[in-house]
Design an enzyme around this catalytic site. Sequence first.
Site, PDB file in Angstrom:
ATOM      1  CG  HIS A  25     -44.169   2.484  15.782  1.00  0.00           C
ATOM      2  ND1 HIS A  25     -45.009   1.397  15.797  1.00  0.00           N
ATOM      3  CD2 HIS A  25     -44.910   3.529  16.216  1.00  0.00           C
ATOM      4  CE1 HIS A  25     -46.199   1.765  16.241  1.00  0.00           C
ATOM      5  NE2 HIS A  25     -46.161   3.074  16.495  1.00  0.00           N
ATOM      6  CB  CYS A  26     -43.411  -1.151  11.109  1.00  0.00           C
ATOM      7  SG  CYS A  26     -41.974  -2.166  11.480  1.00  0.00           S
ATOM      8  CB  ALA A  27     -45.742  -4.909  13.370  1.00  0.00           C
ATOM      9  NE  ARG A  29     -37.621  -5.006  11.225  1.00  0.00           N
ATOM     10  CZ  ARG A  29     -37.682  -5.634  10.082  1.00  0.00           C
ATOM     11  NH1 ARG A  29     -38.029  -4.972   8.990  1.00  0.00           N
ATOM     12  NH2 ARG A  29     -37.389  -6.903  10.007  1.00  0.00           N
TER      13      ARG A  29
END
Length: 83
Positions: A25-27, A29
């Site tokens: 995951h990112c910030a 998504r």
Amino acid sequence: MDYSAIAYELIEKLGGRNNISALTHCATRIRVVLNNDSKIDKLAIEKMPCIKGLFSLPNQYQIIVGSEIVKELHDAMSHQLLS
């Protein structure tokens, strides 16, 4: 919010746990790599209440859920994929 239930539903719509080869995951998504792209139910994922969008890049799907739930949802999905 029941992250476990959302994670289960999302995993199923991604083709099941055996279809997911990578999860990060990112910030904002959830990022997944699938073994078989034909098993994903894109329309059903986009209709889920907590999903803000879905798009794909070569070898990766990005599911936009927002910064407020991304970590919790990723953790719930990881737990289910590892159990």
